[in-house]
Write an enzyme that holds these catalytic residues in place. Sequence first.
Site, PDB file in Angstrom:
ATOM      1  N   TYR A   1     -62.356  57.203 -35.535  1.00 30.25           N
ATOM      2  CA  TYR A   1     -61.391  56.099 -35.488  1.00 30.25           C
ATOM      3  C   TYR A   1     -60.004  56.630 -35.127  1.00 30.25           C
ATOM      4  CZ  TYR A   1     -57.713  53.086 -37.105  1.00 30.25           C
ATOM      5  OH  TYR A   1     -56.551  52.374 -37.161  1.00 30.25           O
TER       6      TYR A   1
ATOM      7  N   GLY B   1     -49.363  51.593 -40.597  1.00 29.44           N
ATOM      8  CA  GLY B   1     -50.511  51.152 -39.816  1.00 29.44           C
ATOM      9  C   GLY B   1     -51.762  51.210 -40.670  1.00 29.44           C
ATOM     10  N   CYS B   2     -52.844  51.662 -40.112  1.00 33.29           N
ATOM     11  CA  CYS B   2     -54.111  51.758 -40.840  1.00 33.29           C
ATOM     12  C   CYS B   2     -53.941  52.577 -42.109  1.00 33.29           C
ATOM     13  CB  CYS B   2     -55.164  52.400 -39.947  1.00 33.29           C
ATOM     14  SG  CYS B   2     -56.680  52.841 -40.807  1.00 33.29           S
ATOM     15  N   PHE B   3     -54.275  51.968 -43.262  1.00 33.70           N
ATOM     16  CA  PHE B   3     -54.046  52.702 -44.507  1.00 33.70           C
ATOM     17  C   PHE B   3     -55.003  53.860 -44.706  1.00 33.70           C
ATOM     18  CE2 PHE B   3     -55.659  48.524 -46.707  1.00 33.70           C
ATOM     19  CZ  PHE B   3     -56.935  48.664 -46.176  1.00 33.70           C
TER      20      PHE B   3
ATOM     21  N   CYS C   1     -55.460  56.168 -42.527  1.00 35.83           N
ATOM     22  CA  CYS C   1     -54.709  57.295 -41.971  1.00 35.83           C
ATOM     23  C   CYS C   1     -53.500  57.634 -42.829  1.00 35.83           C
ATOM     24  CB  CYS C   1     -54.261  56.957 -40.553  1.00 35.83           C
ATOM     25  SG  CYS C   1     -55.620  56.670 -39.388  1.00 35.83           S
TER      26      CYS C   1
END
Length: 211
Positions: free
Chosen positions: A193, A48-50, A52
């Site tokens: 976020y 997912g979001c890099f 994280c």
Amino acid sequence: MSRRKLILLFLAIVAIATGIALFAGRSTEAPAQTPRAARAASAVFAGGCFWCTESDFDHMPGVLSTTSGYSGGRIANPTYEQVSAGNTGHIEVVRVNYDPRRISYATLVDNFFRTIDPLDAGGSFCDRGYQYRSAIFVATPEERRIAEAAKARVQRELGAEVATLILPRRAFYRAEEYHQDYYRKNPVRYRFYRWNCGRETRLRQVWERAR
């Protein structure tokens, strides 16, 4: 000749002699790798979001560094805007450099599964679309064997189909500089976020099933 000029001349001669000695002693061989560089290996994961995924791997003992980027798609040197629009075939990924003497590839894979929702086939957490799918990019038959075995194990633990992709490792394109180490450079925004995306809540929901 004045005393000052004599001193300057003497210093100049010493400097020239030193330079010649250094040049003569210089090896023509390539410099040896540092112990850290010599033992490093790399792997590529998509969670997912890099932002994280970088943070999750950076906190694993044995991981030396992480780099956010894009991989798996059709175009070279994609931008964040292109990838996030979902038209490139690329996925947000993180390249992990690690010391295999301290952490094995198998352990990386096992730890990675605990940082994602492996049941989500439509993205990851609040980020939707193929570009946010979870995936393991494998470079060798051994890496594929390890990844597939871990995936099968997780599927048994959770009692549900695992959607995490296992893909051949392809060209890696480094993401823009402002994405690198985002969680360190912007800790407040990053934490907001991550919380707002519901990542921790969903992880607890998923992995409580495995206990």
